[in-house]
Design a protein around this motif. Structure first.
Motif, short mmCIF file in Angstrom:
data_model
loop_
_atom_site.label_atom_id
_atom_site.label_comp_id
_atom_site.label_asym_id
_atom_site.label_seq_id
_atom_site.Cartn_x
_atom_site.Cartn_y
_atom_site.Cartn_z
N SER A 251 -27.97 47.33 99.87
CA SER A 251 -27.73 45.93 100.30
C SER A 251 -28.04 44.93 99.19
N VAL A 252 -27.68 45.27 97.99
CA VAL A 252 -27.87 44.38 96.84
C VAL A 252 -26.54 43.74 96.44
N VAL A 253 -25.46 44.53 96.43
CA VAL A 253 -24.12 44.00 96.22
C VAL A 253 -23.61 43.57 97.60
N HIS A 254 -23.46 42.27 97.80
CA HIS A 254 -23.19 41.78 99.15
C HIS A 254 -21.71 41.80 99.51
N PRO A 271 -31.75 41.19 99.64
CA PRO A 271 -31.30 41.02 101.03
C PRO A 271 -32.14 40.02 101.79
N ASP A 272 -31.82 38.75 101.60
CA ASP A 272 -32.55 37.65 102.22
C ASP A 272 -31.55 36.57 102.58
N MET A 273 -31.44 36.22 103.87
CA MET A 273 -30.41 35.29 104.32
C MET A 273 -30.61 33.87 103.80
N VAL A 291 -36.05 32.54 97.58
CA VAL A 291 -35.83 33.98 97.42
C VAL A 291 -36.22 34.39 96.00
N SER A 292 -36.93 35.49 95.89
CA SER A 292 -37.35 35.96 94.57
C SER A 292 -36.16 36.47 93.76
N ALA A 293 -36.30 36.46 92.45
CA ALA A 293 -35.23 36.90 91.56
C ALA A 293 -34.98 38.39 91.73
N LEU A 294 -33.72 38.78 91.61
CA LEU A 294 -33.34 40.18 91.73
C LEU A 294 -33.81 40.96 90.51
#
Length: 394
Positions: A251-254, A271-273, A291-294
């Motif tokens: 669930s990283v590539v949306h 994965p954070d809305m 949201v934190s950086a990927l």
């Protein structure tokens, strides 16, 4: 800067809570005009105390009296309203600038339509509004000059990867396919025969996302992805054959957009809305979402696979409904809502969900959609068919 006034429909759900978290980081840009909640009255009261909306909308008069008394005792002037008509009224109110449409299920259709007809900026988290009445909603958006921005992480990702002129037709702008990613839910590797025994708690234990129980069950059956396929067709004027579903466990590539020159553009993120919420709130600008950086190095790998049609028959049913068009999608959605509720109440097993949906689709011929009343009539009849199936098994 003039602050944008928000009406958050479904404020006590996961999307509503995340929306309030984002706007609390940007009080210079946003203020809450109206909030709605259905059953979590304690949380709604806390949200009203924190954000001081002009209006709060609840399900019935008893809730309105109780919440209104609490807020008055706390010194708030928030006016508490009740019922579906009040939801539509605050959504279309002249002081509302932006509507977060986050009420789950068919109940979100009328206020979402009211917001579109009033020319609002509509942040669409309620996929049923497009699934049930896509033609009517898109027509209302165009006629009123409303903005419709997707909140589902997948559709928001597609929106970010599309060219600005995609509304002129995917073929004309060089888009070959939309690749709609799916986590596969908690049962993506479970033997299909074992699905007969799964419990509601197992179905609601999503590996990546924190969601309500109904949406979690939809994810476990992959009906959520079937509904999103229908939604993508309306949002991006795509044929069902142009939308391909790909299981992506991390669930990283949306989602991705495949172009005719061989380029494939993807939107990635944790994965954070709050990411798609912040994107739609500020579009075309960007704001901090919290949201934190990927960290791709810690993720290390990205996997993709085809969904198993035997394990996930809801995908077939949704694609068939999308191809049939008209009221078929409203029938699909209504029967699914009844079936999921019955599963959560442990009246049926997990594998009966697609059986009930197919029963309703077979009992009710699809018709071209005439108006909103016609859509709601199809919804009602589909629920009757689904409930009659349940009654015959009780």
């Amino acid at each position: 800067m003039t602050r944008s006034r928000l009406c958050i429909l479904g404020a006590t759900g996961s999307i509503g809570v995340s929306t309030l978290d984002v706007i609390a980081r940007h009080t210079d840009r946003y203020e809450v005009f109206a909030l709605s909640g259905h059953s979590r009255m304690k949380l709604l009261a806390e949200q009203c105390l924190a954000h001081r909306p002009a209006y709060a909308v609840v399900a019935d008069a008893d809730q309105a009296r109780q919440l209104g008394g609490q807020l008055r005792d706390a010194g708030l002037n928030t006016e508490v309203l009740a019922g579906a008509d009040s939801l539509a009224w605050v959504a279309a109110h002249e002081r509302t600038d932006t509507v977060m449409a986050a009420i789950v299920g068919a109940a979100g259709l009328k206020p979402t339509m009211a917001a579109a007809r009033a020319g609002k900026k509509v942040l669409l988290a309620n996929k049923e509004a497009l699934v049930m009445s896509g033609a009517l909603l898109m027509e209302a958006v165009r006629a009123a000059g409303a903005q419709l921005l997707p909140i589902d992480s997948e559709h928001n990702a597609i929106f970010q990867c599309m060219p600005g002129n995609y509304a002129s037709g995917l073929d004309r702008v060089g888009v070959r396919r939309i690749l709609l990613t799916a986590s596969g839910g908690p049962f993506r590797e479970m033997d299909a025969a074992a699905l007969v025994q799964v419990t509601p708690d197992q179905a609601c234990a999503h590996p990546n996302w924190s969601m309500g129980r109904k949406i979690s069950v939809d994810s476990a059956s992959m009906m959520n992805k079937g509904l999103e396929l229908i939604e993508a067709c309306w949002l991006f004027d795509a044929h069902p054959d142009q939308v391909e579903i790909v299981v992506h466990p991390q669930s990283v590539v949306h989602s991705l957009v495949d172009y005719t020159d061989g380029s494939v553009l993807a939107q990635l993120g944790n994965p954070d809305m709050r990411t798609p919420i912040a994107h739609a709130l500020a579009w075309p600008e960007r704001i901090d979402s919290g949201v934190s950086a990927l960290d791709l190095l810690s993720i290390a790998r990205l996997d993709f696979q085809r969904p198993d049609p035997e394990r996930f028959p809801c995908l077939r049913l949704a694609r068939e409904a999308a191809l049939a068009g008209g009221t078929a999608c409203a029938i699909l959605n209504a029967a699914n809502e009844v079936a999921v509720d019955a599963f959560l109440q442990q009246r049926i097993g997990f594998t009966a969900i697609p059986v009930i949906i197919e029963h309703a689709l077979n009992r009710q011929a699809a018709e071209p959609v005439r108006d909103l009343e016609h859509v709601m009539q199809a919804d009602t009849v589909a629920r009757e068919h689904a409930n009659s199936w349940l009654a015959s098994r009780d």
